[in-house]
Enzyme design. Structure first.
Site, PDB file in Angstrom:
ATOM      1  N   LEU A   1       0.842  -1.199   0.000  1.00 35.67           N
ATOM      2  CA  LEU A   1       0.000   0.000   0.000  1.00 35.67           C
ATOM      3  C   LEU A   1       0.884   1.259   0.000  1.00 35.67           C
ATOM      4  CD1 LEU A   1      -3.138  -0.091   2.316  1.00 35.67           C
ATOM      5  CD2 LEU A   1      -2.675   1.487   0.468  1.00 35.67           C
ATOM      6  N   HIS A   2       1.521   1.537  -1.106  1.00 39.67           N
ATOM      7  CA  HIS A   2       2.404   2.707  -1.166  1.00 39.67           C
ATOM      8  C   HIS A   2       1.614   3.950  -1.564  1.00 39.67           C
ATOM      9  CE1 HIS A   2       2.846   2.567  -5.645  1.00 39.67           C
ATOM     10  NE2 HIS A   2       2.499   1.321  -5.420  1.00 39.67           N
ATOM     11  N   THR A   3       2.286   5.007  -1.912  1.00 39.99           N
ATOM     12  CA  THR A   3       1.607   6.300  -2.128  1.00 39.99           C
ATOM     13  C   THR A   3       0.487   6.266  -3.173  1.00 39.99           C
ATOM     14  OG1 THR A   3       3.824   6.795  -2.950  1.00 39.99           O
ATOM     15  CG2 THR A   3       2.862   8.346  -1.431  1.00 39.99           C
TER      16      THR A   3
END
Lengths: 341, 89
Positions: B14-16
């Site tokens: 769940l990155h940017t």
């Protein structure tokens, strides 16, 4: 009002972690006396125990799940036993329970045969130069903090004139913008968006940011802003007691707002009741200045001055005196002399 | 109030970019949106909050929606999780 987030707390910490943190955060050194798997040995509660009675053979109500502290008394007792066999027997009374670890204070060390028993049982043994009472006080305080209930809150925490102000309210109401404005006016940001609250004793709730985010904030339309890089060290702090909660929300004509006294309502964080101010947002309202006033008012009240009380007292005094003097509302000054400023 | 458990399926976690996708989707609904992970709960309409989770591939999250359009909201949100945010799974 938003659904309340659940609280959580650590179930256990490893003995290795506790010893490392004691050194790092409390500045207290405990040296390992034997090689055991301290990484997997767990401490599950903040209370400590001195196992004098257990060594002597009385095992009823022995709180073995606690960290066992051997002070001068316990170590002297073991040393004064006649034979090694007696010593081992006394020590085994403690070791036959699944105890987390043993810590000897005031530089007391255990004999080799006893240490070997502990190593066999997988029980880590440490020694510290600190006196028992001081060591126990510091260790207990550290463990209390580790096992304290925690909760993540959606809001902004700012130190305004030394008062920890937690701003809460729906997403997009402008909490981050007010926080930025307060920073610009010389106040200090603790955390934006995600505030980690920890309940300490009494009504004390401490707040901090998360280790990942720290002093970054998101300003809608701008993106991410690093407050520390932009405003410097004076604009931030890492922890602050949460003292007042300010609930920002769109103005609602049906809502009853406080008119005279401030902070009569409270907001529950982890069971602590904190003073709450409901602050309706209307166009043209300078929320930043209002936050400063809320903080200053809290300070005044803290030092025993309540403006609502003072004014009420003044009014009653005037009503009591009615009849003696003119009852019309008087001018605030008797005579303007020849001063036309 | 409706709840649904979802799993992070894309490799990068769940990155940017996924975080902003979630927040953008959530903001289209009136319902309040929370994400629950390991006893820790954040407001799903705050991008910093969602990024704080630092959820890796395989992590399970509990989505919670509360409001008039909660059913539509939870459906839309769990769909973008199921699609792996359009990234490599």
């Amino acid at each position: 009002m938003a659904r309340r987030a659940k609280m959580f707390k650590k179930e256990s910490i490893s003995v290795a972690f506790a010893v490392e943190q004691l050194q790092k955060s409390v500045g207290m050194t405990a040296k390992a006396l034997n090689y055991t798997d301290a990484e997997t040995r767990l401490i599950t509660e903040s209370n400590l125990h001195r196992p004098g009675m257990a060594l002597a053979g009385y095992l009823e109500l022995f709180t073995h799940q606690r960290v066992q502290v051997l002070g001068n008394t316990e170590c002297r007792y073991l040393a004064n036993l006649e034979t090694d066999e007696e010593r081992k027997k006394a020590f085994n009374n403690v070791l036959k329970f699944p105890i987390p670890c043993i810590i000897c204070t005031e530089g007391n060390v255990l004999d080799e045969p006893l240490l070997a028993l502990a190593t066999n049982a997988g029980v880590p043994v440490y020694v510290t130069e600190e006196p028992s009472t001081r060591f126990m006080y510091l260790l207990r305080d550290f463990l209390e903090d580790q096992f304290a209930p925690q909760q993540s809150l959606h809001g902004s925490l700012i130190d305004v004139y030394g008062i920890g102000l937690l701003m809460i309210g729906p997403a997009g109401i402008g909490k981050s913008e007010v926080a930025l404005d307060l920073v610009e006016r010389g106040h200090r940001l603790v955390a934006d968006d995600v505030v980690m609250a920890t309940r300490k004793e009494g009504q004390v709730v401490m707040g901090s940011g998360t280790d990942l985010v720290q002093h970054f904030m998101e300003i809608r339309g701008l993106g991410l802003v690093d407050v520390r890089a932009m405003f410097g060290i004076r604009a931030i702090r890492f922890q602050k007691r949460i003292e007042v909660v300010v609930n920002l929300h769109p103005w609602d004509p049906d809502e009853e707002y406080t008119r005279l006294g401030m902070m009569e309502e409270t907001y529950d964080i982890l069971g602590a009741q904190l003073p709450l101010v409901l602050l309706p947002i209307t166009p043209g309202k300078n929320v930043t200045v209002l936050c400063e006033v809320i903080a200053m008012n809290h300070l005044l009240r803290h030092y025993g001055y309540d403006p609502a009380e003072v004014f009420a007292e003044r009014l009653s005094e005037r009503i009591r005196k009615k009849g003696m003097a003119s009852s019309d509302p008087g001018r605030g000054i008797e005579y303007f002399e020849h001063d036309y400023e | 109030m409706v709840e649904k458990e979802v799993t992070v399926t894309n490799r990068a976690g769940l990155h940017t970019r996924p975080a902003s996708m979630i927040v953008r989707t959530a903001s289209q609904f009136k319902a309040e949106f929370y994400i629950h992970k390991d006893g820790y709960e954040i407001n799903g309409k705050s991008i910093i909050g969602v990024m704080t989770l630092a959820a890796e591939q395989g992590a399970t999250l509990m989505l919670i929606c509360d409001g008039p359009d909660e059913n539509d909201a939870i459906e839309a949100l769990s769909k973008i999780f199921a699609d792996g945010f359009g990234e490599v799974v």
